[in-house]
Scaffold this active site. Structure first.
Site, PDB file in Angstrom:
ATOM      1  N   SER A  75      32.320  42.439  43.243  1.00  0.00           N
ATOM      2  CA  SER A  75      32.561  42.162  41.829  1.00  0.00           C
ATOM      3  C   SER A  75      34.041  42.151  41.495  1.00  0.00           C
ATOM      4  O   SER A  75      34.831  42.893  42.059  1.00  0.00           O
ATOM      5  CB  SER A  75      31.861  43.235  40.987  1.00  0.00           C
ATOM      6  OG  SER A  75      32.207  43.092  39.635  1.00  0.00           O
ATOM      7  N   ASP A  76      34.383  41.304  40.549  1.00  0.00           N
ATOM      8  CA  ASP A  76      35.706  41.352  39.938  1.00  0.00           C
ATOM      9  C   ASP A  76      35.850  42.669  39.196  1.00  0.00           C
ATOM     10  O   ASP A  76      34.869  43.266  38.801  1.00  0.00           O
ATOM     11  CB  ASP A  76      35.804  40.269  38.864  1.00  0.00           C
ATOM     12  CG  ASP A  76      36.243  38.958  39.436  1.00  0.00           C
ATOM     13  OD1 ASP A  76      36.644  38.940  40.602  1.00  0.00           O
ATOM     14  OD2 ASP A  76      36.178  37.955  38.703  1.00  0.00           O
ATOM     15  N   LYS A  77      37.083  43.081  39.006  1.00  0.00           N
ATOM     16  CA  LYS A  77      37.272  44.284  38.204  1.00  0.00           C
ATOM     17  C   LYS A  77      37.333  43.934  36.712  1.00  0.00           C
ATOM     18  O   LYS A  77      36.476  44.334  35.933  1.00  0.00           O
ATOM     19  CB  LYS A  77      38.564  44.994  38.623  1.00  0.00           C
ATOM     20  CG  LYS A  77      38.941  46.145  37.693  1.00  0.00           C
ATOM     21  CD  LYS A  77      40.128  46.935  38.212  1.00  0.00           C
ATOM     22  CE  LYS A  77      41.432  46.171  38.189  1.00  0.00           C
ATOM     23  NZ  LYS A  77      41.977  45.956  36.837  1.00  0.00           N
ATOM     24  N   LYS A 106      39.604  36.011  48.799  1.00  0.00           N
ATOM     25  CA  LYS A 106      38.268  36.431  48.422  1.00  0.00           C
ATOM     26  C   LYS A 106      37.245  35.774  49.349  1.00  0.00           C
ATOM     27  O   LYS A 106      36.295  36.400  49.788  1.00  0.00           O
ATOM     28  CB  LYS A 106      38.012  35.959  46.986  1.00  0.00           C
ATOM     29  CG  LYS A 106      37.398  36.985  46.085  1.00  0.00           C
ATOM     30  CD  LYS A 106      37.405  36.411  44.691  1.00  0.00           C
ATOM     31  CE  LYS A 106      36.658  37.255  43.721  1.00  0.00           C
ATOM     32  NZ  LYS A 106      36.774  36.783  42.354  1.00  0.00           N
TER      33      LYS A 106
END
Ligand code: ADP
Ligand code: MG
Length: 898
Positions: free
Chosen positions: A328-330, A604
Site C-alpha cells: 500500500s501507498d502511505k 515499485k
C-alpha cells in the site's frame, strides 16, 4: 463555429477570437449558454444487449436444441401434452436466464458510470475542478501528469508536456508537446504537437490550453463507434468452469448413450429410450452453472461497490480474496493526506511551532519562548516566500470559509502565509515567475525560477536528500542532522532552499542557501489499524511503499502495525544496489522487508515483481501517473478514487474513498464470493450426480424406470431453478478472515469438494434407490404412485441439501436464516409448486403425479432428513480431524521457534 476549423494553424489570439473566449476563462452563465449550443462533452454510451436480444440468445444452446428436438419428436409421436410441457420448460428456462443475464449486465453498466473523469478549468476567473462532461468549447483548462485529456485542446502554455496518444494514433511513443503555431494544412494528428486530444493521457508535465472541440466532435468522437465495444474478459474461474461444464456434459452424454444401449438390450422401446435419455441429460448437466457463477460474481461486485470498492475487471473479485500481500501507498491510503505544517526549523537554529490543523489558514507561528511571530521576521519571510513560489496549490479565504485545491503539501505550505498574518501574494510582491519545475514524485522536489528587482533566483522545496545536493557542506550537515530527528518522530520533512542563478537550466544549478526545514503531520487513518490487523489474521502480509523518508515511514508503520523493528525498512537506493549485486540475496532481503521508503514509482514495479517471484499473490495500490507499470504488473492493481485517470485505467479495482480499510473489506467480499461460487458448484454437481446414479441403477438391475422423462425435467426446475442462484446471495461467515488465503492455483475441486460431493450424492442415491426398491419389490406399489412418492422424496432431499450447501464447514443450524431469505423463499416456493402440481388437474396429468397420503409423508420426511443428518456428521468429522492435525502453517511456526 466551424467544427472543421484547423485550430493547430491559428495563433493563441485567433483561437481566443474565434471562440469568443477571454484569457481568464468563461463565466458560469456563458458556459450554460454554450452548453445549449454544443451539448455535453460526452461520447455516446456503448449500447448493451437489448432485453429481447438477451432472451433470444438463451436459445443458442445445444441443450435447448436437444430439448426442442425431443419436443418435436414427442409431438410427432402424438404426445401433444408432453410436447407442450417441454415448450413451457424451455420458455421458463429462457426467462430465468434472461432475468439473470440482464441483472448482471445492468450492474456492469452502473459500475462503469461510477468512474468519472475530472477536469481543472478556469470558471468565473478562478481555477476549479468540474466533471469532464461539463466542458464547453472556449473553456480554459489545465492539464497535469496522469490526467486524461478531457476534450480536444489547443495548447497555450506547456511545461515539459508528454502525452501518450496510442489510443488515437496507434503510436505508443509519447509525444512531446509545444505550443508553436503549425503552418501546414492537414497534418496527421500525431504531428499536431500544439494540440492535446480527448482520451489521450498526460504522462508528464503541465499545460494550459483552450477547449476547441467537445463530445462527438473531438477526434476520438469521430472514431468512437469503433471503440465503444468494451470487451469484458472472462474471469479465469468462469473460463475454467465453462470447460468443466463442457466436460461434464460430454460425460453425461456418454453415460446416457451407454444406459440407452443397456435399456435397449433389456427391451425398452427406442422412442422411450431417446426421450428418457434427453431428460436425464437435461437434468444432470449443470447447464445453470455458468450463469449462477456469473450472478455470484456480479453480486460480489455490487457488494464491493457498497463498501467503496469498484471492480473494473471481473477476475479481480475472485483474485482479491486470494491475495497474500497488499503493498500500500502511505499518503492518502494509510494516512488522511491532510497535511499540516507543525514544525519549522530556521537556519539560525530556531525551532518554531505552528498551531492549527487542516486545509485552512487559521493558526499561529510561535517560537520556543511562546512569542507569536509574523511576516516581519526576515528568515521566516524568506522561507514562506520560497514555499509559496514553488507551489501549485490554491488556498483562498472566501465569504463562506476556506477554499483549496491541488496537492495537500502545497496547500499546507500556503497556509503558513496566512498564519503569519498575510495573504500568500504578500510574500511574492515584486516577483516575476519565469519558469516552474512542477513536483513529480520521481524528482521529489518542485522549484521555480523568478526575477526579483534585477536579479534571477531559483527556489526549491522538496525531500531533504534532494535539496541537500545543492547546499554547501555545512548546510547539508545541518539539514541532515535536524531532519533525522524530525523524521523519526513521524514528521514528513521538506527542506527549502534558494539562491541566485544566471541560467534557467536545472542541470547547472549553483550552490543554494538553506532556508529551513518544515515538518508536516499527516494524521493516520484510524480505520487502517484494525484493518491491517484483520488482514494479518487472514494470513495477508501488508507492506508500505512510499516516497517518503525511511524514518518517517518507519514511525508511521510502527503505529499502524506494519513494522515492529528497524530492520524491516529498506530504501529504494539500498534495493537498487542489492539487485545489481546479487539477485539471490535481493529476494531473500525482499522477503523480510515490509516498509519500502524513498522508492520511486518505477522501483515499485521491481518490488512487486520480486514479491511475486517469492510466491506472493500481490495487490498493490497506486495513484500517480507513473504507478501504472506497478499496477499492471501486480496480480491486482488498486487505484485510488482520488488518483489520476492513468492509474485508474491501469488498475483492476478502484477504491473510491482512498482508504486502506476498504481494501480489507474488498478482500473479505472477495473471499465471501469465492465461497459462494463453491457452494453453487457443490449443490449442482452433487444433485446432478445423484440423479444420474438413481436412474442408472434400475436400468442396470433391470428394474422399472424410477422417473418418467417429463418428471426429470420437472425435477430439474423445482430443485435447481432458483436455489442455485439463491446461494449466490449467501452472506458468508466471518471465519473467512481468520483463515490463510487459498493458493491461487488451487482447483475448486480440491479434496474437500470432491469428498463432500461424493458423500452427498451417495446418501441421496442410496435413500432414493432404497425407497424405489422397497416400494416396487416389497410393498407392491403401482409404478405410477411409486413414482409420485419417489419424486416427492427427491424434491425434499435436494431442497434440504440446499441447506447443507449454505456453508461447507458450519452446521446448517448455525447458519442464520436471516443471512439469506432468498434461499428459504426459494425452497418453500419449490415445495409449494411441486405439491400443487399433484393437485392441479392439467399438470398432474402431464407429470403423472398423484397426491401423497399423510402416512406416506410421515415416512418420507425422516427419510429426507438423512441428507441433513449425514452431511452434519460429515462436517463434524471433518472439523474434528482438521483440528487434530495442525495445519502445515501452524506446524512450521511451532517448530521454528525451538
Ligand atoms: P508518499 O509515498 O508518502 O506519497 P511522495 O512520493 O508523495 O510520498 O513524496 C516523497 C517526498 O517528496 C516527500 O517525502 C517530500 O519530501 C517530497 N514531496 C512531497 N510532496 C511534495 C510537494 N508538493 N512539493 C515538494 N516536495 C514534495
Ligand atoms: Mg504522494
Amino acid at each position: 463555429m466551424n467544427y472543421t476549423e484547423p485550430w493547430e494553424m491559428h495563433d493563441k489570439g485567433k483561437v481566443m477570437d474565434l471562440l469568443h473566449s477571454p484569457g481568464y476563462g468563461l463565466s458560469t452563465i456563458e458556459v450554460a449558454e454554450r452548453r445549449k449550443v454544443y451539448g455535453w462533452n460526452i461520447l455516446p454510451e456503448p449500447r448493451g444487449k437489448s432485453l429481447l436480444g438477451i432472451f433470444f440468445s438463451q436459445f443458442l444452446n445445444p441443450l435447448i436444441y436437444v430439448l426442442i428436438a425431443a419436443g418435436l419428436v414427442s409431438f410427432w409421436a402424438g404426445d401433444k401434452s408432453d410436447a407442450l410441457f417441454i415448450l413451457v420448460i424451455i420458455v421458463i428456462n429462457a426467462l430465468l436466464g434472461t432475468w439473470q443475464e440482464f441483472k448482471a449486465e445492468s450492474s456492469a453498466k452502473s459500475l462503469r458510470k461510477m468512474v468519472k473523469a475530472h477536469a481543472r478549468v478556469f470558471r468565473d476567473g478562478s481555477l476549479t475542478e468540474v466533471g469532464a462532461p461539463e466542458l464547453v468549447p472556449g473553456d480554459l483548462v489545465c492539464l497535469e501528469s496522469g490526467m486524461r485529456v478531457p476534450a480536444d485542446i489547443r495548447l497555450f502554455e506547456v511545461k515539459e508536456l508528454l502525452i501518450e496518444e496510442a489510443l488515437l494514433t496507434g503510436e505508443s511513443m509519447p509525444v512531446e508537446k509545444h505550443c508553436v503555431q503549425m503552418h501546414q494544412v492537414g497534418l496527421p494528428l500525431g504531428d499536431q504537437v500544439n494540440m492535446a486530444f480527448a482520451a489521450t493521457t498526460v504522462l508528464k508535465g503541465r499545460a494550459t490550453g483552450m477547449v476547441v472541440r467537445t463530445g462527438t466532435h473531438t477526434e476520438i468522437g469521430k472514431i468512437a463507434a469503433s471503440l465503444t465495444q468494451t470487451e469484458q474478459e472472462k474471469p479465469p474461474l468462469l473460463a475454467r468452469m465453462d470447460i468443466f461444464s463442457r466436460k461434464i456434459s460430454i460425460a453425461v452424454v456418454v453415460i446416457c448413450v451407454l444406459l440407452g444401449i443397456i435399456g435397449w438390450l433389456r427391451g425398452m422401446a427406442a422412442y422411450d429410450i431417446f426421450f428418457f435419455m434427453v431428460a436425464v441429460g437435461v437434468s444432470a448437466i449443470p447447464e445453470g452453472l455458468p450463469v449462477a457463477l456469473t450472478v455470484a460474481l456480479s453480486i460480489g461486485t455490487s457488494r464491493m461497490a457498497r463498501r467503496n470498492v469498484i471492480v473494473r475487471r471481473l477476475p479481480a473479485v475472485e483474485g482479491l480474496g486470494s491475495c497474500t500481500l497488499i503493498a500500500s501507498d502511505k499518503t492518502g491510503t494509510l494516512t488522511m493526506d491532510q497535511q499540516s505544517v507543525k514544525l519549522i526549523y530556521l537556519p539560525d537554529g530556531r525551532r518554531l511551532g505552528i498551531s492549527g490543523q487542516g486545509y485552512n489558514g487559521d493558526g499561529y507561528v510561535i517560537n520556543e519562548q511562546g512569542d507569536l511571530l509574523d511576516h516581519e521576521d526576515d528568515l521566516l519571510f524568506e522561507l514562506v516566500k520560497a514555499a509559496v513560489l514553488s507551489n501549485e496549490g490554491v488556498l483562498k479565504k472566501t465569504r463562506d470559509g476556506w477554499e483549496h485545491s491541488g496537492d495537500a503539501v502545497d496547500v499546507a505550505l500556503r497556509s503558513l502565509a496566512y498564519k503569519l498574518g498575510k495573504d500568500p501574494e504578500y510574500f511574492t510582491r515584486e516577483v516575476d515567475i519565469i519558469r516552474m519545475v512542477p513536483y513529480e514524485s520521481e524528482n521529489k522536489y518542485s522549484g521555480v525560477y523568478y526575477q526579483y528587482r534585477d536579479q534571477y533566483y531559483f527556489a526549491m522545496k522538496g525531500a531533504v536528500e534532494t535539496v541537500s545536493k545543492y547546499l554547501s557542506g555545512t548546510g547539508q550537515q545541518i539539514a541532515f542532522e535536524e531532519s533525522e530527528g524530525m523524521a523519526a518522530a513521524g514528521y514528513r520533512v521538506l527542506a527549502l532552499a534558494s539562491g541566485q542563478v544566471d541560467s534557467f537550466e536545472t542541470e547547472n544549478l549553483p550552490e543554494l542557501d538553506l532556508l529551513g526545514l518544515t515538518g508536516l503531520i499527516d494524521p493516520l487513518r484510524e480505520e487502517a489499524v484494525p484493518a491491517i490487523r484483520e488482514c494479518r489474521e487472514a494470513g495477508i502480509e501488508v507492506a508500505m511503499v512510499t516516497g517518503d523518508h525511511p524514518a518517517t515511514a518507519l514511525a508511521i508503520a510502527k503505529r499502524l502495525g506494519i513494522a515492529e523493528n528497524d530492520d524491516q525498512v529498506i530504501t529504494g537506493k539500498e534495493l537498487a544496489v542489492l539487485e545489481n549485486a546479487s539477485p539471490a540475496e535481493f529476494s531473500a532481503v525482499l522477503a523480510s522487508k515490509t516498509v519500502f521508503a524513498r522508492v520511486t514509482p518505477l522501483q515499485k514495479k521491481v518490488i512487486i515483481d520480486g514479491k511475486k517471484q517469492l510466491g506472493h499473490f500481490v495487490a498493490v495500490t497506486g495513484d500517480g501517473a507513473n504507478d501504472a507499470p506497478a499496477l499492471k504488473s501486480a496480480h491486482i492493481g488498486i487505484a485510488m478514487g482520488a488518483g489520476t485517470d492513468l492509474a485508474k485505467d491501469a488498475a483492476s479495482i478502484i477504491v473510491t474513498d482512498n482508504n486502506f480499510a476498504s481494501i480489507a473489506a474488498g478482500v473479505e467480499e472477495g473471499r465471501f464470493t469465492y465461497d459462494n461460487l463453491r457452494k453453487i458448484i457443490y449443490l449442482l454437481i452433487s444433485t446432478g450426480l445423484a440423479e444420474i446414479l438413481l436412474v442408472a441403477l434400475p436400468i442396470i438391475l433391470g428394474m422399472p424406470l424410477p422417473f418418467l422423462a417429463v418428471q426429470l425435467l420437472w425435477l430439474n426446475l423445482v430443485t435447481n431453478g432458483i436455489q442455485d442462484i439463491a446461494l449466490a446471495f449467501e452472506k458468508g461467515d466471518m471465519a473467512v478472515m481468520k483463515k490463510p488465503p487459498r493458493r491461487p492455483t488451487e482447483s475448486i475441486f480440491d479434496k474437500q469438494m470432491n469428498v463432500q460431493i461424493s458423500v452427498a450424492a451417495l446418501i441421496m442415491t442410496l435413500v432414493t434407490f432404497g425407497c424405489w426398491w422397497l416400494l416396487i419389490n416389497h410393498f407392491g406399489y403401482g409404478e405410477k404412485h411409486a413414482r409420485s412418492v419417489l419424486m416427492m422424496l427427491m424434491v425434499l432431499l435436494q431442497n434440504f441439501h440446499v441447506l447443507n450447501c449454505r456453508s461447507e464447514t458450519i452446521s446448517f443450524l448455525k447458519t442464520p436464516v436471516k443471512n439469506n431469505w432468498t434461499i428459504l423463499i426459494g425452497i418453500s416456493l419449490a415445495q409449494l409448486v411441486h405439491i400443487g402440481a399433484a393437485y392441479l388437474p392439467g399438470i398432474s396429468k402431464v407429470l403423472q403425479l398423484e397426491p401423497i397420503a399423510l402416512r406416506e409423508w410421515l415416512v418420507l420426511l425422516p427419510a429426507a432428513l438423512t441428507i441433513l443428518l449425514g452431511m452434519e456428521v460429515y462436517k463434524y468429522i471433518r472439523n474434528m480431524s482438521e483440528k487434530k492435525i495442525p495445519s502445515e502453517k501452524d506446524g512450521t511456526n511451532f517448530f521454528r521457534d525451538e
